[in-house]
Write a protein that holds these residues in place. Structure first.
Motif, PDB file in Angstrom:
ATOM      1  N   HIS A  97      -5.392   1.070 -16.291  1.00 23.50           N
ATOM      2  CA  HIS A  97      -4.286   1.976 -16.608  1.00 23.50           C
ATOM      3  C   HIS A  97      -3.476   1.404 -17.766  1.00 23.50           C
ATOM      4  O   HIS A  97      -3.051   0.252 -17.718  1.00 23.50           O
ATOM      5  CB  HIS A  97      -3.365   2.146 -15.394  1.00 23.50           C
ATOM      6  CG  HIS A  97      -3.970   2.945 -14.279  1.00 23.50           C
ATOM      7  ND1 HIS A  97      -3.896   4.315 -14.222  1.00 23.50           N
ATOM      8  CD2 HIS A  97      -4.660   2.561 -13.180  1.00 23.50           C
ATOM      9  CE1 HIS A  97      -4.509   4.746 -13.128  1.00 23.50           C
ATOM     10  NE2 HIS A  97      -4.976   3.702 -12.487  1.00 23.50           N
ATOM     11  N   LEU A 129      -0.079  -1.104 -11.262  1.00 25.91           N
ATOM     12  CA  LEU A 129      -1.235  -0.227 -11.161  1.00 25.91           C
ATOM     13  C   LEU A 129      -2.508  -1.051 -11.347  1.00 25.91           C
ATOM     14  O   LEU A 129      -2.477  -2.155 -11.895  1.00 25.91           O
ATOM     15  CB  LEU A 129      -1.182   0.864 -12.228  1.00 25.91           C
ATOM     16  CG  LEU A 129      -0.132   1.963 -12.046  1.00 25.91           C
ATOM     17  CD1 LEU A 129      -0.134   2.872 -13.271  1.00 25.91           C
ATOM     18  CD2 LEU A 129      -0.403   2.778 -10.797  1.00 25.91           C
ATOM     19  N   GLU A 168       2.849   6.500  -6.241  1.00 32.59           N
ATOM     20  CA  GLU A 168       3.336   6.799  -4.900  1.00 32.59           C
ATOM     21  C   GLU A 168       3.065   5.634  -3.952  1.00 32.59           C
ATOM     22  O   GLU A 168       3.931   5.247  -3.153  1.00 32.59           O
ATOM     23  CB  GLU A 168       2.658   8.072  -4.364  1.00 32.59           C
ATOM     24  CG  GLU A 168       3.086   9.352  -5.046  1.00 32.59           C
ATOM     25  CD  GLU A 168       2.494   9.523  -6.440  1.00 32.59           C
ATOM     26  OE1 GLU A 168       1.521   8.798  -6.771  1.00 32.59           O
ATOM     27  OE2 GLU A 168       3.013  10.359  -7.200  1.00 32.59           O
ATOM     28  N   THR A 193      -1.544   8.570 -15.724  1.00 30.23           N
ATOM     29  CA  THR A 193      -0.111   8.365 -15.481  1.00 30.23           C
ATOM     30  C   THR A 193       0.753   9.434 -16.146  1.00 30.23           C
ATOM     31  O   THR A 193       1.973   9.427 -15.985  1.00 30.23           O
ATOM     32  CB  THR A 193       0.340   6.969 -15.958  1.00 30.23           C
ATOM     33  OG1 THR A 193       0.041   6.823 -17.349  1.00 30.23           O
ATOM     34  CG2 THR A 193      -0.352   5.869 -15.155  1.00 30.23           C
ATOM     35  N   SER A 238      -1.967   4.420  -7.657  1.00 32.16           N
ATOM     36  CA  SER A 238      -0.962   5.475  -7.813  1.00 32.16           C
ATOM     37  C   SER A 238       0.450   4.929  -7.709  1.00 32.16           C
ATOM     38  O   SER A 238       0.706   3.933  -7.030  1.00 32.16           O
ATOM     39  CB  SER A 238      -1.162   6.559  -6.744  1.00 32.16           C
ATOM     40  OG  SER A 238      -0.738   6.099  -5.481  1.00 32.16           O
ATOM     41  N   HIS A 253       8.253  10.334 -13.546  1.00 29.25           N
ATOM     42  CA  HIS A 253       7.848  10.159 -12.148  1.00 29.25           C
ATOM     43  C   HIS A 253       9.059   9.995 -11.235  1.00 29.25           C
ATOM     44  O   HIS A 253       8.972  10.275 -10.043  1.00 29.25           O
ATOM     45  CB  HIS A 253       6.923   8.947 -12.003  1.00 29.25           C
ATOM     46  CG  HIS A 253       5.505   9.229 -12.372  1.00 29.25           C
ATOM     47  ND1 HIS A 253       4.531   9.537 -11.450  1.00 29.25           N
ATOM     48  CD2 HIS A 253       4.895   9.270 -13.577  1.00 29.25           C
ATOM     49  CE1 HIS A 253       3.382   9.747 -12.067  1.00 29.25           C
ATOM     50  NE2 HIS A 253       3.580   9.589 -13.361  1.00 29.25           N
TER      51      HIS A 253
END
Length: 316
Positions: free
Chosen positions: A198, A194, A227, A100, A225, A246
């Motif tokens: 993570h 996530l 995204e 990340t 991800s 991000h």
């Protein structure tokens, strides 16, 4: 007893195979085997149980390997002392970075660092925090960039920056009309997270734990991800939280879905971490100053509340 023999022992302990260990230490298998046998004869013990497949350490071998790692690390410090005295910043340096952080931080500092320190041969690997901790303690990484604090007595941490969490909330979500959100607004049951493993996910879970009880079976969707989380959120499947860096790459249309927290903003602490033996400190210092200098211009938040990345926290 020689440092070389101890290096061979560490290689076999890691790979559990004499042939692979020989390849990794760039010697022939007979040479490696002979040197380890000499050491065993000198100490009058068996370090490895060769009858097991794969090869295993004996009980005394396990204790010997722990000490061998310390001795090899200390022997490498001699070269460090010489390099520091000469002002030399170079050589191979193995750096781990959590997933990340990798895509946002690396482009910010890597070119500058390589240009400023051309003699450093950086080997960068994307790894989970768990893998990073193992490799730092085994000597397979020189340093790493991870979310902290990690509360490990063998690992030292130098803070690089504090990165706030930012809510990504689609128009259909109950919180979309709020200009700024509070931690108390969060409900784990309508958040996209996530995948397990993570540390950013663990931070969100810890953040929500402070508000109410939760049931992990209620998690709706998980992804590998940010995204994908944003795309799922755009489909009206829930809100998500993103690290601030991000959000800088989100398109103008989606920026309207970003909602900052009222202060103090929940944030993660991102640090450069390394083993307490402090090997290659001249390169660690160079990395720290380069990264901290670059990020200082990108993150200006001051009033933050650090959220722990440690997945299991005792509840009050």
């Amino acid at each position: 007893m020689t440092i070389t023999q101890l290096r061979y022992v560490l290689a076999v302990a890691e790979h559990q195979n004499f042939t692979k260990a020989a390849e990794k230490t760039f010697v022939t298998q007979p040479t490696l085997s002979m040197q380890i046998q000499k050491l065993e004869e000198e100490l009058a013990i068996l370090i490895f149980d060769r009858s097991k497949k794969p090869i295993e350490l004996t009980e005394v071998g396990k204790k010997l390997v722990q000490q061998a790692r310390n001795i090899v690390n200390e022997s490498e410090r001699i070269q460090d002392i010489v390099d520091q005295q000469k002002g030399f910043i170079g050589g191979e340096f193995k750096l781990g970075v959590i997933p990340t952080v990798m895509p946002t931080l690396l482009p910010m500092f890597l070119h500058n660092f390589i240009k400023k320190y051309p003699k450093v041969k950086l080997k960068i690997e994307e790894l989970t925090t768990e893998a990073i901790m193992e490799r730092l303690q085994d000597g397979h990484l020189d340093a790493a960039i991870a979310a902290t604090p990690l509360q490990n007595e063998n690992i030292k941490e130098r803070v690089l920056y504090y990165e706030p969490f930012v809510g990504y909330i689609p128009p259909s979500h109950r919180l979309n009309k709020k200009n700024k959100i509070d931690i108390s607004d969060l409900d784990i049951d309508d958040m996209l997270l996530l995948e397990d493993g993570h540390c950013f996910r663990d931070g969100i879970v810890n953040l929500c734990k402070t508000q109410k009880s939760y049931d992990e079976d209620h998690f709706q969707l998980e992804s590998g991800s940010f995204e994908t989380l944003v795309k799922l959120s755009n489909e009206g499947l829930g809100m998500t939280l993103l690290p601030y860096l991000h959000t800088l790459d989100i398109n103008d249309k989606e920026k309207g879905n970003l909602h900052f927290f009222n202060e103090p903003s929940p944030a993660r602490e991102v640090s450069l971490i390394f083993h307490k033996s402090e090997l290659k400190m001249q390169i660690i210092e160079a990395l720290h100053s380069t990264i901290a200098g670059v990020v200082k211009g990108a993150i200006t938040f001051q009033n933050v509340q650090i959220i722990s990345p440690i997945s299991k926290i005792k509840s009050d």
